[in-house]
Write a protein that holds these residues in place. Structure first.
Motif, PDB file in Angstrom:
ATOM      1  N   PHE A 158      -0.130  -1.697  -6.999  1.00 20.95           N
ATOM      2  CA  PHE A 158       1.201  -1.793  -6.492  1.00 20.95           C
ATOM      3  C   PHE A 158       0.997  -2.275  -5.133  1.00 20.95           C
ATOM      4  CE2 PHE A 158       2.206   0.273 -10.497  1.00 20.95           C
ATOM      5  CZ  PHE A 158       3.296   0.093 -10.608  1.00 20.95           C
ATOM      6  N   TYR A 159      -0.063  -2.327  -4.582  1.00 24.91           N
ATOM      7  CA  TYR A 159      -0.398  -2.479  -3.014  1.00 24.91           C
ATOM      8  C   TYR A 159      -1.153  -3.451  -2.932  1.00 24.91           C
ATOM      9  CZ  TYR A 159       2.700   1.826  -2.277  1.00 24.91           C
ATOM     10  OH  TYR A 159       3.511   2.734  -1.978  1.00 24.91           O
ATOM     11  N   ILE A 206      -0.341   8.751  -1.530  1.00 29.47           N
ATOM     12  CA  ILE A 206       0.802   7.736  -2.268  1.00 29.47           C
ATOM     13  C   ILE A 206       0.397   8.088  -3.784  1.00 29.47           C
ATOM     14  CG2 ILE A 206       0.952   5.332  -2.617  1.00 29.47           C
ATOM     15  CD1 ILE A 206      -0.485   4.805  -0.066  1.00 29.47           C
ATOM     16  N   SER A 257       7.755   4.551  -5.969  1.00 25.85           N
ATOM     17  CA  SER A 257       6.511   4.810  -5.179  1.00 25.85           C
ATOM     18  C   SER A 257       6.672   5.994  -4.166  1.00 25.85           C
ATOM     19  CB  SER A 257       6.425   3.543  -4.433  1.00 25.85           C
ATOM     20  OG  SER A 257       5.326   3.464  -3.426  1.00 25.85           O
ATOM     21  N   ALA A 312      -1.635   3.359  -8.357  1.00 25.46           N
ATOM     22  CA  ALA A 312      -1.082   2.822  -6.983  1.00 25.46           C
ATOM     23  C   ALA A 312      -1.864   1.755  -6.732  1.00 25.46           C
ATOM     24  CB  ALA A 312      -1.047   3.977  -6.051  1.00 25.46           C
ATOM     25  N   TYR A 342      10.325   7.604  -0.861  1.00 19.83           N
ATOM     26  CA  TYR A 342      10.019   7.085  -1.938  1.00 19.83           C
ATOM     27  C   TYR A 342      11.196   5.670  -2.117  1.00 19.83           C
ATOM     28  CZ  TYR A 342      14.729   9.204  -3.146  1.00 19.83           C
ATOM     29  OH  TYR A 342      15.905   9.562  -3.129  1.00 19.83           O
ATOM     30  N   THR A 390      -5.269  -2.137  -0.159  1.00 23.86           N
ATOM     31  CA  THR A 390      -5.741  -0.973  -0.320  1.00 23.86           C
ATOM     32  C   THR A 390      -6.880  -0.525   0.272  1.00 23.86           C
ATOM     33  OG1 THR A 390      -6.735  -1.757  -2.310  1.00 23.86           O
ATOM     34  CG2 THR A 390      -4.621  -1.184  -2.644  1.00 23.86           C
ATOM     35  N   GLU A 405       9.514  -5.565 -12.399  1.00 18.12           N
ATOM     36  CA  GLU A 405       8.055  -5.232 -12.251  1.00 18.12           C
ATOM     37  C   GLU A 405       7.082  -5.524 -13.590  1.00 18.12           C
ATOM     38  OE1 GLU A 405       6.475  -3.964  -9.510  1.00 18.12           O
ATOM     39  OE2 GLU A 405       8.069  -3.638  -8.278  1.00 18.12           O
ATOM     40  N   VAL A 454       2.421   6.538  -7.308  1.00 16.02           N
ATOM     41  CA  VAL A 454       3.286   5.622  -8.099  1.00 16.02           C
ATOM     42  C   VAL A 454       3.329   5.981  -9.385  1.00 16.02           C
ATOM     43  CG1 VAL A 454       3.610   3.266  -8.679  1.00 16.02           C
ATOM     44  CG2 VAL A 454       2.611   3.652  -6.533  1.00 16.02           C
TER      45      VAL A 454
END
Length: 646
Positions: free
Chosen positions: A39-40, A277, A10, A36, A302, A43, A310, A279
């Motif tokens: 992964f968050y 951002i 990231s 991305a 990063y 958002t 993951e 990823v």
């Protein structure tokens, strides 16, 4: 037999540094971008970059212009060649404008040359007839129409012999047409035109001429020569341009291709206030070198996490196999790449496919031909299947040697077998009754061993994924393995070895109990995983459904095992087909004997190679993969401009 480890990375940095990060990610050839947003958790303030790709159209224009000019664009190592994106676009504009101008000039010349050649061919039909178009065109009351009429229609003109206005003056003819003209009075023109139109008369637009056809043809030829010279001049300009700019074009093409490819990374970039951002995924063994470059870019931070941590984000899969086994990744990818936490079946496919193909296609001579053909398919046509056919052909040679078969000749290797193995005849006579029984039993044995081994593979893979339901209680788990092996062992000992193995205790412990465990696999699996709601909502509905599923499982054990009979069947099919070939050859005799043998071998090789290749693939896909493999992963596809690295 493994999946190469990857790491999720990231990257966060200021928008001013985005181009540097994208350029490096692309140049590394090791970065697989991902969304991305997945992964968050928060958002809300993420804004996707919606930049239009400014390089796609210029790249296509450059390719098109270079192709028309005969410039072979190549992807090159640029070294110190480093130009800005604006300079690249300016140069591409210069090249495409120049080449398009020359191409347009050439197009106009080509079209005009075609018109002139057509006019010359047209007017040539009227030369040598002492005609003067200028005088004919000056007629006031008679309108001439020049053209051609099919020979069949010309003959039909006799029907109009009583009409003085329907007259066609033929000045020349060829195999299909009469060339000439008809002359219609002004007041009769419409009627005459209608009649000639019904006779398929094609009116030709004779250009205005102020002289005879001969003189006009000479005028056209002069103009044609001038245009042909202009065409040569244009071609010379193109050749000179190609000579001067070819190297430069490839360099700028390389740079433009990089910019176009790297811009694809922007589709995965999100803006967060004044930061970005990004990823993606990188091979774990490249993480240190990849991150060291990012350390040199100001304001960039990063984080790295292992792919195994993951799993919920479905890490992309990069297969890792030794060179020989790597050939068979073609079949694995055709079925579907494994998930990140799934066992890579490439090695299993390589071993089973090669051995089964050899057993079923056992002929030393034909195996050699298949290997050679496969090698040529790969070298000349770059066909992936060609590389696979090489080891398969060699395997066919090995088993062909054991069968003593060379292009269908069954006695050629008999002396060799006698010397090496001390046998009275061949080591293995395929068509003998004892051998046929051995082939049938051996095929079933191969199926039993293969299925049992694949069950062990599934148990290992399921435990690694912590899928306890499949590993412990599934049809291909420990319960299924115990049931299948115990049942097969009990039947063999009872029916063939006269060993009373199927005692009540044996049946209850090793056959009935595993069946019960498979029947209750879902609630037992939930219990092992510590789930509170381990019981089904309706036991009656569950029992009914599980009964039919269990019945289907038991049936599949039989059908899957019997499916391996095709391994032995093709041994007999090959021998039978070659027996037919030699029977026909003996019937023909004389000079026809070698012709029939050669043609028969060719037909058998082509037909059997295709059938065996399909049947072995079917065994791998349906009898082997179905027991342990899902193949729902996604391939690791890093962004790179060089197609050779993809």
């Amino acid at each position: 037999m493994s999946v190469r480890p990857v790491k999720a990375i990231s990257i966060i940095g200021m928008m001013s540094e985005l181009e540097k990060v994208i350029k490096y990610c692309g140049e590394s050839g090791q970065f697989h971008p991902d969304d991305a947003m997945a992964f968050y958790s928060n958002t809300e303030n993420f804004i996707p970059l919606a930049d239009k790709n400014p390089y796609a159209t210029p790249l296509q224009e450059l390719k098109s212009a270079a192709e028309q000019a005969g410039i072979g664009l190549k992807y090159e190592q640029l070294g110190e060649f480093n130009v800005s994106s604006s300079d690249v676009l300016k140069y591409v504009s210069f090249v495409t404008t120049k080449l398009e101008k020359l191409a347009l000039e050439k197009k106009h010349c080509t079209e005009r040359i075609g018109e002139l050649e057509n006019s010359i061919e047209l007017v040539s039909h009227f030369t040598g007839k002492n005609l003067n178009f200028k005088e004919l065109a000056q007629c006031t009351y008679i309108i001439p129409a020049f053209g051609r009429i099919p020979n069949e229609s010309y003959e039909k003109l006799t029907k109009y012999s009583d009409d003085p206005y329907i007259v066609f003056l033929s000045v020349s003819e060829d195999s299909a047409y009469h060339w000439g003209a008809y002359f219609a009075p002004l007041e009769k023109k419409a009627d005459v035109d209608r009649i000639f139109s019904s006779l398929y008369f094609e009116k030709l637009n004779v250009p205005d001429m102020s002289s005879t056809p001969e003189e006009y043809v000479d005028t056209l030829k002069i103009e044609l020569k001038t245009l042909q010279d202009e065409m040569k001049d244009i071609d010379e300009k193109v050749k000179l341009f190609v000579k001067n700019e070819s190297q430069k074009c490839s360099q700028y093409y390389t740079r433009l291709t990089e910019l176009d490819s790297y811009h694809a990374i922007k589709r995965y970039v999100y803006k967060y206030h004044s930061s970005f951002i990004l990823v993606g995924w990188i091979p774990a063994d490249q993480a240190e070198s990849f991150s060291s470059k990012l350390d040199t870019i100001r304001s960039v931070e990063y984080s790295l996490t292992d792919g195994k941590d993951e799993i919920k984000h479905s890490p992309p899969v990069l297969l890792k196999n030794p060179p020989f086994f790597r050939l068979y990744e073609f079949y694995v990818k055709m079925y579907g790449v494994p998930s990140y936490n799934e066992i890579d079946p490439t090695v299993i496919v390589a071993i089973t496919y090669t051995i089964f193909f050899g057993i079923m296609f056992g002929d030393m001579g034909q195996g050699l031909v298949v290997a050679i053909v496969g090698f040529l398919m790969w070298k000349l046509k770059k066909m992936e299947i060609g590389r696979i056919l090489v080891p398969c052909g060699l395997s066919g040679m090995v088993f062909g040697f054991l069968y003593g078969s060379v292009f269908g000749f069954e006695d050629v290797l008999t002396p060799v077998h006698q010397m090496l193995f001390g046998t009275k005849g061949k080591l293995f006579e395929v068509m003998e009754s004892e051998s046929i029984n051995l082939i049938i039993y051996g095929s079933v044995a191969i199926g039993i061993v293969t299925i049992a081994f694949i069950m062990l593979v599934n148990i290992f893979g399921s435990l690694r994924r912590r899928d306890f339901e499949s590993a412990l209680f599934g049809a291909n788990g420990i319960a299924g393995f115990v049931f299948y092996v115990s049942l097969v062992a009990g039947l063999i000992c009872t029916m063939f070895l006269n060993i009373p193995l199927m005692t009540p205790a044996y049946i209850i412990c090793l056959i009935v109990v595993p069946l019960i465990l498979m029947f209750l696999r879902e609630p037992l699996g939930r219990l092992c995983e510590g789930k509170k709601n381990w019981q089904p909502e309706s036991w009656g509905e569950y029992c009914m459904q599980s009964f039919f599923e269990l019945f289907e499982m038991c049936l599949s054990y039989v059908t899957n095992t019997m499916s391996f009979l095709r391994v032995g069947a093709y041994i007999l099919v090959h021998a039978g087909m070659m027996l037919v070939v030699f029977t026909l050859a003996n019937m023909v005799g004389g000079v026809g004997y070698p012709i029939v043998v050669i043609a028969g071998n060719g037909i058998v090789m082509a037909l059997e190679a295709l059938l065996v290749a399909i049947q072995v693939l079917r065994l791998d896909y349906y009898e082997i993969f179905s027991r342990f493999y899902v193949g729902e992963g996604r391939p690791f596809t890093p962004i790179t401009a060089n197609a050779d690295k993809k």
